[in-house]
Design a protein around this motif. Structure first.
Motif, PDB file in Angstrom:
ATOM      1  N   ALA A   1     -71.829  15.024   2.355  1.00 21.59           N
ATOM      2  CA  ALA A   1     -72.895  14.435   3.168  1.00 21.59           C
ATOM      3  C   ALA A   1     -72.547  13.004   3.548  1.00 21.59           C
ATOM      4  O   ALA A   1     -72.769  12.574   4.694  1.00 21.59           O
ATOM      5  CB  ALA A   1     -74.218  14.490   2.403  1.00 21.59           C
ATOM      6  N   ALA A   2     -71.977  12.260   2.596  1.00 18.69           N
ATOM      7  CA  ALA A   2     -71.606  10.866   2.867  1.00 18.69           C
ATOM      8  C   ALA A   2     -70.478  10.784   3.891  1.00 18.69           C
ATOM      9  O   ALA A   2     -70.472   9.902   4.766  1.00 18.69           O
ATOM     10  CB  ALA A   2     -71.189  10.175   1.568  1.00 18.69           C
ATOM     11  N   LEU A   3     -69.522  11.709   3.795  1.00 19.76           N
ATOM     12  CA  LEU A   3     -68.404  11.739   4.743  1.00 19.76           C
ATOM     13  C   LEU A   3     -68.909  12.031   6.146  1.00 19.76           C
ATOM     14  O   LEU A   3     -68.522  11.365   7.114  1.00 19.76           O
ATOM     15  CB  LEU A   3     -67.378  12.795   4.317  1.00 19.76           C
ATOM     16  CG  LEU A   3     -66.043  12.786   5.063  1.00 19.76           C
ATOM     17  CD1 LEU A   3     -65.216  11.572   4.670  1.00 19.76           C
ATOM     18  CD2 LEU A   3     -65.266  14.069   4.771  1.00 19.76           C
ATOM     19  N   ASN A   4     -69.771  13.013   6.266  1.00 19.76           N
ATOM     20  CA  ASN A   4     -70.296  13.389   7.580  1.00 19.76           C
ATOM     21  C   ASN A   4     -71.273  12.349   8.127  1.00 19.76           C
ATOM     22  O   ASN A   4     -71.403  12.181   9.343  1.00 19.76           O
ATOM     23  CB  ASN A   4     -70.994  14.752   7.498  1.00 19.76           C
ATOM     24  CG  ASN A   4     -70.010  15.886   7.277  1.00 19.76           C
ATOM     25  OD1 ASN A   4     -68.889  15.832   7.761  1.00 19.76           O
ATOM     26  ND2 ASN A   4     -70.411  16.911   6.533  1.00 19.76           N
ATOM     27  N   GLY A   5     -71.940  11.643   7.211  1.00 16.98           N
ATOM     28  CA  GLY A   5     -72.905  10.639   7.643  1.00 16.98           C
ATOM     29  C   GLY A   5     -72.297   9.283   7.939  1.00 16.98           C
ATOM     30  O   GLY A   5     -72.984   8.385   8.432  1.00 16.98           O
ATOM     31  N   GLY A   6     -71.006   9.120   7.618  1.00 11.67           N
ATOM     32  CA  GLY A   6     -70.320   7.877   7.932  1.00 11.67           C
ATOM     33  C   GLY A   6     -70.453   6.783   6.899  1.00 11.67           C
ATOM     34  O   GLY A   6     -70.009   5.650   7.126  1.00 11.67           O
ATOM     35  N   SER A   7     -71.035   7.098   5.725  1.00  7.92           N
ATOM     36  CA  SER A   7     -71.198   6.054   4.707  1.00  7.92           C
ATOM     37  C   SER A   7     -69.954   5.893   3.831  1.00  7.92           C
ATOM     38  O   SER A   7     -69.849   4.940   3.066  1.00  7.92           O
ATOM     39  CB  SER A   7     -72.428   6.330   3.834  1.00  7.92           C
ATOM     40  OG  SER A   7     -72.339   7.596   3.224  1.00  7.92           O
ATOM     41  N   ILE A   8     -68.997   6.821   3.942  1.00 10.47           N
ATOM     42  CA  ILE A   8     -67.676   6.646   3.328  1.00 10.47           C
ATOM     43  C   ILE A   8     -66.621   6.981   4.379  1.00 10.47           C
ATOM     44  O   ILE A   8     -66.889   7.719   5.335  1.00 10.47           O
ATOM     45  CB  ILE A   8     -67.470   7.513   2.058  1.00 10.47           C
ATOM     46  CG1 ILE A   8     -67.668   9.006   2.372  1.00 10.47           C
ATOM     47  CG2 ILE A   8     -68.389   7.061   0.939  1.00 10.47           C
ATOM     48  CD1 ILE A   8     -67.356   9.929   1.187  1.00 10.47           C
ATOM     49  N   ASP A   9     -65.432   6.428   4.179  1.00  5.91           N
ATOM     50  CA  ASP A   9     -64.349   6.630   5.146  1.00  5.91           C
ATOM     51  C   ASP A   9     -63.432   7.784   4.783  1.00  5.91           C
ATOM     52  O   ASP A   9     -62.683   8.278   5.639  1.00  5.91           O
ATOM     53  CB  ASP A   9     -63.515   5.353   5.248  1.00  5.91           C
ATOM     54  CG  ASP A   9     -64.351   4.161   5.686  1.00  5.91           C
ATOM     55  OD1 ASP A   9     -64.893   4.206   6.803  1.00  5.91           O
ATOM     56  OD2 ASP A   9     -64.479   3.197   4.895  1.00  5.91           O
ATOM     57  N   ALA A  10     -63.445   8.186   3.506  1.00  3.87           N
ATOM     58  CA  ALA A  10     -62.595   9.278   3.044  1.00  3.87           C
ATOM     59  C   ALA A  10     -63.219   9.858   1.779  1.00  3.87           C
ATOM     60  O   ALA A  10     -64.060   9.219   1.137  1.00  3.87           O
ATOM     61  CB  ALA A  10     -61.176   8.789   2.758  1.00  3.87           C
ATOM     62  N   PHE A  11     -62.786  11.066   1.438  1.00  5.92           N
ATOM     63  CA  PHE A  11     -63.356  11.728   0.265  1.00  5.92           C
ATOM     64  C   PHE A  11     -62.270  12.508  -0.456  1.00  5.92           C
ATOM     65  O   PHE A  11     -61.541  13.298   0.154  1.00  5.92           O
ATOM     66  CB  PHE A  11     -64.481  12.672   0.693  1.00  5.92           C
ATOM     67  CG  PHE A  11     -65.232  13.319  -0.443  1.00  5.92           C
ATOM     68  CD1 PHE A  11     -65.558  12.600  -1.578  1.00  5.92           C
ATOM     69  CD2 PHE A  11     -65.630  14.642  -0.356  1.00  5.92           C
ATOM     70  CE1 PHE A  11     -66.261  13.195  -2.625  1.00  5.92           C
ATOM     71  CE2 PHE A  11     -66.331  15.239  -1.388  1.00  5.92           C
ATOM     72  CZ  PHE A  11     -66.652  14.509  -2.527  1.00  5.92           C
ATOM     73  N   ALA A  12     -62.146  12.275  -1.766  1.00  7.66           N
ATOM     74  CA  ALA A  12     -61.208  13.022  -2.607  1.00  7.66           C
ATOM     75  C   ALA A  12     -62.002  14.057  -3.390  1.00  7.66           C
ATOM     76  O   ALA A  12     -62.875  13.706  -4.186  1.00  7.66           O
ATOM     77  CB  ALA A  12     -60.479  12.079  -3.562  1.00  7.66           C
ATOM     78  N   SER A  13     -61.682  15.328  -3.148  1.00  6.91           N
ATOM     79  CA  SER A  13     -62.430  16.388  -3.817  1.00  6.91           C
ATOM     80  C   SER A  13     -61.565  17.633  -3.916  1.00  6.91           C
ATOM     81  O   SER A  13     -60.338  17.580  -3.754  1.00  6.91           O
ATOM     82  CB  SER A  13     -63.743  16.674  -3.070  1.00  6.91           C
ATOM     83  OG  SER A  13     -64.592  17.525  -3.814  1.00  6.91           O
TER      84      SER A  13
END
Length: 331
Positions: free
Chosen positions: A176-188
């Protein structure tokens, strides 16, 4: 032919479990419940599904499956007494043990694929590699493989952990944060990475060749103290190995369809991922050996260097070979 062999091995497992099955019967006659294992699963209940698909879910003991977003949550449930068996990467037991006197032991190793372990950026991002994450807000799933491979990828790119604005997030929250623009990248990992790609995300780093492929079965001490539950745990872990062998023996399509439905992805993608995963590292359990302990010690030491662990942790203190004999008989 394999199905007949599976039936024979299942029969052999039943013979192995006769002592504890008899004990269950005696307890049931006395008004007690039969042996039950409360088992964790991450993402979706793939282990439960593959057992049903391979007709190996007819266990002479009860299995209660619970779904979690990560192995770290499974270990928390073990600590709280809500689970008997937890499946995770090498990382969650490290933090669970460091958090206090553990009430569990790592009792078996399940070798598995390390695909879909990635750092992704959203569609339209100008970041093209790990070096481009400097100064960026990067989400990660804390105390899991994502935490470890993100640290290693940054180190390989000449960056320190402090060079990014690291944000610990659960898989769904990270998406959700990745799609909402509140983070620039996501490690998962797992289904969250599959979903991210469906939503246009790109890969800028992978943990495929960083991670060992050792996935750990952790058992509560009370399980290891009970001959009946020990035999049940070994049998269940062995059945999962046999079920994946059944899938690899020409039954990939049917299980890929089940996977696609459960993870909401196209069949073609689910099929490719399944075949690629089993080709990279076939899913199979093995008894505890020194090499697996050494591998996890390397991971623990990395987290000590990172500062995530306050002091050196000797991982062999929470490993055991107590399940080895039962597991060798059941495999």
């Amino acid at each position: 032919m394999l199905f007949r062999r599976t039936l024979r091995t299942s029969a052999a497992a039943l013979v192995l479990l006769l002592p504890f099955a008899a004990a269950c019967g005696n307890e049931a006659q006395a008004g007690s419940s039969p042996v039950t294992l409360r088992v964790g699963a991450t993402g979706w209940k793939a282990e439960e599904a593959v057992l049903k698909y391979a007709h190996l879910d007819d266990t002479p003991y009860e299995v209660e499956w619970s779904q979690f977003q990560g192995g770290d949550q499974q270990l928390q449930a073990i600590r709280a007494g809500a689970l008997d068996l937890a499946s995770s990467s090498e990382i969650p037991p490290v933090f669970a043990a460091a958090d206090g006197e553990p009430n569990f032991k790592v009792a078996a190793v399940q070798r598995g694929a390390t695909l879909n372990q990635e750092v992704v950026v959203p569609k339209g991002s100008k970041v093209n590699d790990i070096a481009g994450l400097k100064g960026k807000k990067v989400g990660y799933v804390q105390n899991t493989t994502a935490h470890y491979f993100l640290y290693e990828l940054l180190r390989q790119a000449g960056l320190k952990w402090s060079d990014i604005d690291a944000k610990p997030l659960l898989p769904n929250d990270g998406l959700a944060a990745l799609n909402g623009g509140s983070i620039d990248a996501f490690a998962s990992y797992g289904t969250s990475i599959i979903t991210a790609h469906q939503q246009g995300a790109r890969t800028v780093g992978s943990g495929k060749d960083i991670l060992s492929g050792n996935f750990l079965w952790s058992a509560r001490d009370s399980v290891l103290e009970s001959p009946e539950q020990k035999a049940a745990a070994a049998d269940l872990i062995a059945r999962i190995t046999k079920a994946y062998a059944y899938v690899r023996d020409g039954h990939e399509e049917g299980f890929a369809r089940i996977t696609a439905d459960a993870t909401h992805q196209p069949f073609a993608q689910a099929s490719k991922d399944l075949v690629d995963a089993q080709a990279q590292r076939p899913t199979q359990a093995r008894p505890v050996g020194d090499d697996a302990v050494v591998s996890q010690q390397k991971v623990a030491d990395a987290f000590t260097e990172l500062g995530a662990l306050k002091e050196h942790l000797d991982v062999k203190s929470f490993w055991t070979t107590e399940l080895n004999a039962d597991l060798k008989k059941a495999l």
